[in-house]
Design a protein around this motif. Sequence first.
Motif, PDB file in Angstrom:
ATOM      1  N   ALA A 175      34.451  51.226  44.134  1.00  0.00           N
ATOM      2  CA  ALA A 175      35.043  52.445  43.590  1.00  0.00           C
ATOM      3  C   ALA A 175      36.054  53.008  44.579  1.00  0.00           C
ATOM      4  N   PHE A 176      35.698  52.923  45.867  1.00  0.00           N
ATOM      5  CA  PHE A 176      36.597  53.362  46.944  1.00  0.00           C
ATOM      6  C   PHE A 176      36.540  52.338  48.074  1.00  0.00           C
ATOM      7  N   PHE A 177      37.688  51.905  48.532  1.00  0.00           N
ATOM      8  CA  PHE A 177      37.736  51.052  49.708  1.00  0.00           C
ATOM      9  C   PHE A 177      37.529  51.919  50.957  1.00  0.00           C
ATOM     10  N   ASP A 178      37.060  51.294  52.037  1.00  0.00           N
ATOM     11  CA  ASP A 178      36.912  52.029  53.291  1.00  0.00           C
ATOM     12  C   ASP A 178      38.268  52.340  53.915  1.00  0.00           C
ATOM     13  N   TYR A 179      39.212  51.455  53.655  1.00  0.00           N
ATOM     14  CA  TYR A 179      40.545  51.625  54.245  1.00  0.00           C
ATOM     15  C   TYR A 179      41.619  51.405  53.184  1.00  0.00           C
ATOM     16  N   ALA A 180      42.641  52.236  53.214  1.00  0.00           N
ATOM     17  CA  ALA A 180      43.747  52.095  52.260  1.00  0.00           C
ATOM     18  C   ALA A 180      44.430  50.740  52.416  1.00  0.00           C
ATOM     19  N   GLU A 181      44.465  50.226  53.650  1.00  0.00           N
ATOM     20  CA  GLU A 181      45.106  48.935  53.901  1.00  0.00           C
ATOM     21  C   GLU A 181      44.368  47.803  53.188  1.00  0.00           C
ATOM     22  N   THR A 182      43.035  47.930  53.111  1.00  0.00           N
ATOM     23  CA  THR A 182      42.248  46.907  52.406  1.00  0.00           C
ATOM     24  C   THR A 182      42.593  46.891  50.923  1.00  0.00           C
ATOM     25  N   LYS A 183      42.735  48.062  50.340  1.00  0.00           N
ATOM     26  CA  LYS A 183      43.119  48.140  48.929  1.00  0.00           C
ATOM     27  C   LYS A 183      44.484  47.497  48.709  1.00  0.00           C
ATOM     28  N   GLN A 184      45.429  47.807  49.579  1.00  0.00           N
ATOM     29  CA  GLN A 184      46.771  47.239  49.435  1.00  0.00           C
ATOM     30  C   GLN A 184      46.740  45.711  49.486  1.00  0.00           C
ATOM     31  N   ALA A 185      45.899  45.177  50.373  1.00  0.00           N
ATOM     32  CA  ALA A 185      45.785  43.722  50.472  1.00  0.00           C
ATOM     33  C   ALA A 185      45.125  43.131  49.226  1.00  0.00           C
ATOM     34  N   MET A 186      44.056  43.785  48.755  1.00  0.00           N
ATOM     35  CA  MET A 186      43.360  43.297  47.556  1.00  0.00           C
ATOM     36  C   MET A 186      44.252  43.337  46.328  1.00  0.00           C
ATOM     37  N   TRP A 187      45.115  44.333  46.245  1.00  0.00           N
ATOM     38  CA  TRP A 187      46.005  44.473  45.085  1.00  0.00           C
ATOM     39  C   TRP A 187      47.047  43.350  45.029  1.00  0.00           C
ATOM     40  N   ARG A 188      47.139  42.571  46.104  1.00  0.00           N
ATOM     41  CA  ARG A 188      48.053  41.423  46.104  1.00  0.00           C
ATOM     42  C   ARG A 188      47.348  40.136  45.683  1.00  0.00           C
ATOM     43  N   GLU A 189      46.014  40.186  45.597  1.00  0.00           N
ATOM     44  CA  GLU A 189      45.252  39.004  45.194  1.00  0.00           C
ATOM     45  C   GLU A 189      45.454  38.722  43.701  1.00  0.00           C
ATOM     46  N   ARG A 190      45.586  37.438  43.348  1.00  0.00           N
ATOM     47  CA  ARG A 190      45.866  37.087  41.963  1.00  0.00           C
ATOM     48  C   ARG A 190      44.727  37.483  41.011  1.00  0.00           C
ATOM     49  N   SER A 191      43.476  37.351  41.460  1.00  0.00           N
ATOM     50  CA  SER A 191      42.354  37.698  40.598  1.00  0.00           C
ATOM     51  C   SER A 191      42.333  39.188  40.276  1.00  0.00           C
ATOM     52  N   VAL A 192      42.725  40.007  41.234  1.00  0.00           N
ATOM     53  CA  VAL A 192      42.788  41.458  41.009  1.00  0.00           C
ATOM     54  C   VAL A 192      44.013  41.810  40.191  1.00  0.00           C
ATOM     55  N   ARG A 193      45.128  41.172  40.494  1.00  0.00           N
ATOM     56  CA  ARG A 193      46.367  41.452  39.754  1.00  0.00           C
ATOM     57  C   ARG A 193      46.216  41.110  38.271  1.00  0.00           C
ATOM     58  N   ARG A 194      45.395  40.099  37.963  1.00  0.00           N
ATOM     59  CA  ARG A 194      45.173  39.730  36.559  1.00  0.00           C
ATOM     60  C   ARG A 194      44.542  40.894  35.793  1.00  0.00           C
ATOM     61  N   VAL A 195      43.528  41.546  36.400  1.00  0.00           N
ATOM     62  CA  VAL A 195      42.877  42.679  35.742  1.00  0.00           C
ATOM     63  C   VAL A 195      43.829  43.871  35.678  1.00  0.00           C
ATOM     64  N   LEU A 196      44.566  44.094  36.746  1.00  0.00           N
ATOM     65  CA  LEU A 196      45.530  45.202  36.757  1.00  0.00           C
ATOM     66  C   LEU A 196      46.567  45.027  35.656  1.00  0.00           C
ATOM     67  N   ASP A 197      46.949  43.797  35.394  1.00  0.00           N
ATOM     68  CA  ASP A 197      47.931  43.530  34.331  1.00  0.00           C
ATOM     69  C   ASP A 197      47.351  43.866  32.961  1.00  0.00           C
ATOM     70  N   VAL A 198      46.068  43.536  32.744  1.00  0.00           N
ATOM     71  CA  VAL A 198      45.424  43.883  31.470  1.00  0.00           C
ATOM     72  C   VAL A 198      45.363  45.400  31.326  1.00  0.00           C
ATOM     73  N   GLN A 199      45.025  46.100  32.412  1.00  0.00           N
ATOM     74  CA  GLN A 199      44.994  47.564  32.384  1.00  0.00           C
ATOM     75  C   GLN A 199      46.351  48.135  31.964  1.00  0.00           C
ATOM     76  N   ARG A 200      47.412  47.600  32.530  1.00  0.00           N
ATOM     77  CA  ARG A 200      48.759  48.121  32.233  1.00  0.00           C
ATOM     78  C   ARG A 200      49.155  47.900  30.778  1.00  0.00           C
ATOM     79  N   ARG A 201      48.563  46.897  30.130  1.00  0.00           N
ATOM     80  CA  ARG A 201      48.893  46.601  28.731  1.00  0.00           C
ATOM     81  C   ARG A 201      47.966  47.307  27.746  1.00  0.00           C
ATOM     82  N   ALA A 202      47.099  48.181  28.248  1.00  0.00           N
ATOM     83  CA  ALA A 202      46.134  48.862  27.379  1.00  0.00           C
ATOM     84  C   ALA A 202      46.841  49.740  26.352  1.00  0.00           C
TER      85      ALA A 202
END
Length: 334
Positions: A175-202
């Motif tokens: 729900a919350f990352f410990d560090y903002a930098e960790t979130k930024q790195a995870m948001w570049r991962e393809r598995s996470v970006r796939r879900v983010l893309d579905v969210q954007r098309r809602a």
Amino acid sequence: MADREQDVLRAASMYYLQDMKMEAIAKHLRTSRSTVSRLVKKARETGLVEITLRPTQSRAPGLGAHISATYGIDAYVVPVPDSTQQVDRLDQVALTTARLLGSWFDSDMILGIAWGTTLAAISRHLSRKPTRGSAVVQLNGAANTRTSGVHYAGDLIAGFGEAFDAHVHHFPVPAFFDYAETKQAMWRERSVRRVLDVQRRADVALFSVGAVSGGVPSHVYSAGYLEPEDIAVLDAEGVVGDVCTVFLRADGTYRDIALNERATGPGPDELRRIPQRICAVAGDNKVAPLRAALRAGVVTHLVVDEITASHLIEQETGRIAVARTRHESMHSGA
């Protein structure tokens, strides 16, 4: 077809106008009770019968019109007696939201879901509506330092998927990352970006507002997602609640709240890209966060109980009156 329509008319007339029991109608029409039930249902579905509730002392219609005009949204105010307990108000709002969602969500659509106490209540009232080519996507992560969040959020999202025969997309991040930098790195991962893309098309987003304290506790504040020091920081920042675990001040601002850099839910700017944004709210402690969400512009459709709606308008009216008094005082002094 004409005979079928006549049967529908006869059954509806006997049931609604003559107040006959279904067993008696079945005997009269020489058919089964289940067939009579289907005929009566058909009469409602085709518009032959229209059911209108007119509570004699309900303020709901006027409150709904006032909220719609004030905030430029569609407001559905659920009538409840003033003595209704908060948990029952939540249940009535959840029931109404589930029925509205069933009429709005259809095939080839994507539904974004934020987990929480209110969404769990809505899921219990969902009726089956099979669709094709649809999807349900989790909007914010659910893991924390005490639990993976998979059981809670996973079951909740799966319930919506089952109701609509929709493909489910889980969001396996905290729900919350410990560090903002960790979130930024995870948001570049393809598995996470796939879900983010579905969210954007809602096409539709369904969420509530979280309140820091009081009444039925919001899950994010009661289930170990925040440390005491986090709560202290939010209090110092003037935070009144959250939408999708993104925190808001009373005026709807959120961009410079540090904890939001670590939150995994969509911010108001991202939510506003979704065409239909349904917010379901019940409870006195939800008035302040609801007003913040409305000011942030994240709501297009609001389902709220009559008591909460009344308090929202009272507080908004009081704020406007205070602002007008201050304005007049300044000008009279000048």
